[in-house]
Design a protein around this motif. Sequence first.
Motif, short mmCIF file in Angstrom:
data_model
loop_
_atom_site.label_atom_id
_atom_site.label_comp_id
_atom_site.label_asym_id
_atom_site.label_seq_id
_atom_site.Cartn_x
_atom_site.Cartn_y
_atom_site.Cartn_z
N MET A 240 8.50 -4.31 -7.92
CA MET A 240 8.51 -2.92 -7.44
C MET A 240 9.91 -2.48 -7.06
O MET A 240 10.29 -1.32 -7.29
N THR A 241 10.70 -3.38 -6.49
CA THR A 241 12.06 -3.05 -6.09
C THR A 241 12.93 -2.72 -7.30
O THR A 241 13.80 -1.84 -7.23
N ILE A 242 12.70 -3.39 -8.41
CA ILE A 242 13.45 -3.09 -9.64
C ILE A 242 13.13 -1.67 -10.12
O ILE A 242 14.02 -0.94 -10.58
N PHE A 243 11.88 -1.25 -9.99
CA PHE A 243 11.54 0.14 -10.28
C PHE A 243 12.25 1.09 -9.32
O PHE A 243 12.65 2.19 -9.71
N LEU A 244 12.41 0.67 -8.08
CA LEU A 244 13.06 1.50 -7.07
C LEU A 244 14.52 1.78 -7.42
O LEU A 244 15.00 2.91 -7.30
N ILE A 245 15.25 0.75 -7.87
CA ILE A 245 16.68 0.91 -8.17
C ILE A 245 16.93 1.37 -9.60
O ILE A 245 18.07 1.65 -9.96
N PHE A 246 15.88 1.47 -10.39
CA PHE A 246 15.99 1.82 -11.80
C PHE A 246 16.87 3.05 -12.05
O PHE A 246 17.79 3.00 -12.88
N CYS B 65 8.33 3.47 -4.51
CA CYS B 65 9.10 3.00 -5.67
C CYS B 65 8.81 3.85 -6.90
O CYS B 65 9.73 4.22 -7.64
N LEU B 66 7.53 4.16 -7.14
CA LEU B 66 7.17 4.95 -8.32
C LEU B 66 7.72 6.37 -8.22
O LEU B 66 8.16 6.95 -9.23
N ALA B 67 7.69 6.96 -7.02
CA ALA B 67 8.20 8.31 -6.85
C ALA B 67 9.70 8.37 -7.12
O ALA B 67 10.19 9.27 -7.82
N ILE B 68 10.45 7.42 -6.56
CA ILE B 68 11.89 7.39 -6.79
C ILE B 68 12.19 7.06 -8.25
O ILE B 68 13.14 7.60 -8.85
N PHE B 69 11.40 6.18 -8.85
CA PHE B 69 11.58 5.81 -10.26
C PHE B 69 11.46 7.04 -11.16
O PHE B 69 12.32 7.27 -12.03
N LEU B 70 10.44 7.85 -10.96
CA LEU B 70 10.22 9.01 -11.83
C LEU B 70 11.13 10.18 -11.49
O LEU B 70 11.82 10.72 -12.37
N LEU B 71 11.17 10.56 -10.22
CA LEU B 71 12.00 11.70 -9.82
C LEU B 71 13.48 11.38 -9.96
O LEU B 71 14.27 12.24 -10.38
N GLY B 72 13.87 10.16 -9.60
CA GLY B 72 15.27 9.78 -9.71
C GLY B 72 15.75 9.78 -11.15
O GLY B 72 16.86 10.23 -11.45
N SER B 73 14.92 9.31 -12.07
CA SER B 73 15.28 9.32 -13.49
C SER B 73 15.42 10.75 -13.99
O SER B 73 16.36 11.07 -14.75
N LEU B 74 14.51 11.62 -13.58
CA LEU B 74 14.57 13.02 -14.01
C LEU B 74 15.83 13.70 -13.48
O LEU B 74 16.53 14.42 -14.22
N LEU B 75 16.16 13.49 -12.21
CA LEU B 75 17.33 14.11 -11.61
C LEU B 75 18.62 13.58 -12.24
O LEU B 75 19.57 14.34 -12.45
N ARG B 76 18.65 12.30 -12.54
CA ARG B 76 19.87 11.76 -13.15
C ARG B 76 20.06 12.33 -14.55
O ARG B 76 21.18 12.64 -14.95
N PHE B 77 18.98 12.47 -15.29
CA PHE B 77 19.09 13.05 -16.62
C PHE B 77 19.53 14.50 -16.55
O PHE B 77 20.28 14.99 -17.39
N ASP B 78 19.07 15.21 -15.53
CA ASP B 78 19.37 16.63 -15.40
C ASP B 78 20.79 16.87 -14.89
O ASP B 78 21.45 17.82 -15.32
N ARG B 79 21.28 16.01 -14.00
CA ARG B 79 22.54 16.28 -13.32
C ARG B 79 23.69 15.37 -13.74
O ARG B 79 24.85 15.69 -13.48
N ASP B 80 23.41 14.25 -14.35
CA ASP B 80 24.48 13.29 -14.64
C ASP B 80 24.25 12.63 -16.00
O ASP B 80 24.18 11.40 -16.10
N GLY C 210 0.79 -1.22 0.00
CA GLY C 210 0.00 0.00 0.00
C GLY C 210 0.83 1.26 0.00
O GLY C 210 0.44 2.27 -0.58
N ILE C 211 2.00 1.21 0.65
CA ILE C 211 2.89 2.38 0.74
C ILE C 211 4.12 2.21 -0.15
O ILE C 211 4.50 3.14 -0.88
N TYR C 212 4.73 1.04 -0.08
CA TYR C 212 5.96 0.78 -0.85
C TYR C 212 5.80 1.03 -2.36
O TYR C 212 6.72 1.57 -2.98
N PRO C 213 4.67 0.66 -2.99
CA PRO C 213 4.53 0.94 -4.43
C PRO C 213 4.68 2.41 -4.78
O PRO C 213 5.32 2.76 -5.78
N TYR C 214 4.12 3.30 -3.96
CA TYR C 214 4.21 4.73 -4.24
C TYR C 214 5.63 5.26 -4.00
O TYR C 214 6.10 6.15 -4.71
#
Length: 245
Positions: free
Chosen positions: A193-199, A17-32, A11-15
Amino acid sequence: MKAWLDTLLFGIYPYLCLAIFLLGSLLRFDRDQYSWKSDSSQLLRSGQLKWGSNLFHAGILFLFFGHTVGMLTPHVVYEPFMTAGAKQLLAMVSGGAFGVLGIIGLTLLLHRRLADARIRATSRTSDIVLLVLLWLQFALGLATVPLSAQHLDGSMMLVLAEWAQRIVTFRGGAAELMAEVGPVFRAHMFLGMTIFLIFPFTRLVHVWSGFGTLAYVVRPYQVVRARRLNVPAGQNLPRQPGASV
């Protein structure tokens, strides 16, 4: 205790994972952006890579789109022409076949990365961890096939699909649906879900570039015109420094 754990994991972990998946991808593209690549080791050894990579990509692409369409499509959409049992049987046969292709490809890639000293020396820890997690995810997915064969009415598939649809539409009660789901299915969902987390922290980010290339289908043609210089008659263009005749 079990209800609290279900709420945390499904109920909590999926959100998270999705938040880190989307925001993390955006930050990596922007900064690295220089790390935004697949880090191919083809130059070190190409033979085994060809078979392993092709089998793995065929399996994971089919399963990704199959899971996305199958789990996020409401039952009422396909109910008029396909029963839940027929859909589950289709998923078992096609998913099992492409799952076998994917795990064979991953086995080749994992053996290649661990057995070849040069490739092992140039591999990051995240590369090996990612391959191991993907291999386990394929193995868990294949393990669900014989379990699904024990109830061909499609009931388990409907529960998992309803859980995924409630998560993406921000509806309550998603965690309660997973209370009676078997441990293999739960482990398969959790690891997915964990794979999305480390994506965003692995080479998987290059998947975004693959989807980005679809923009070229609708991008307008680039108009390139030759540049014309107005040079008086009888006057030569000045030579560039270092230019040869």
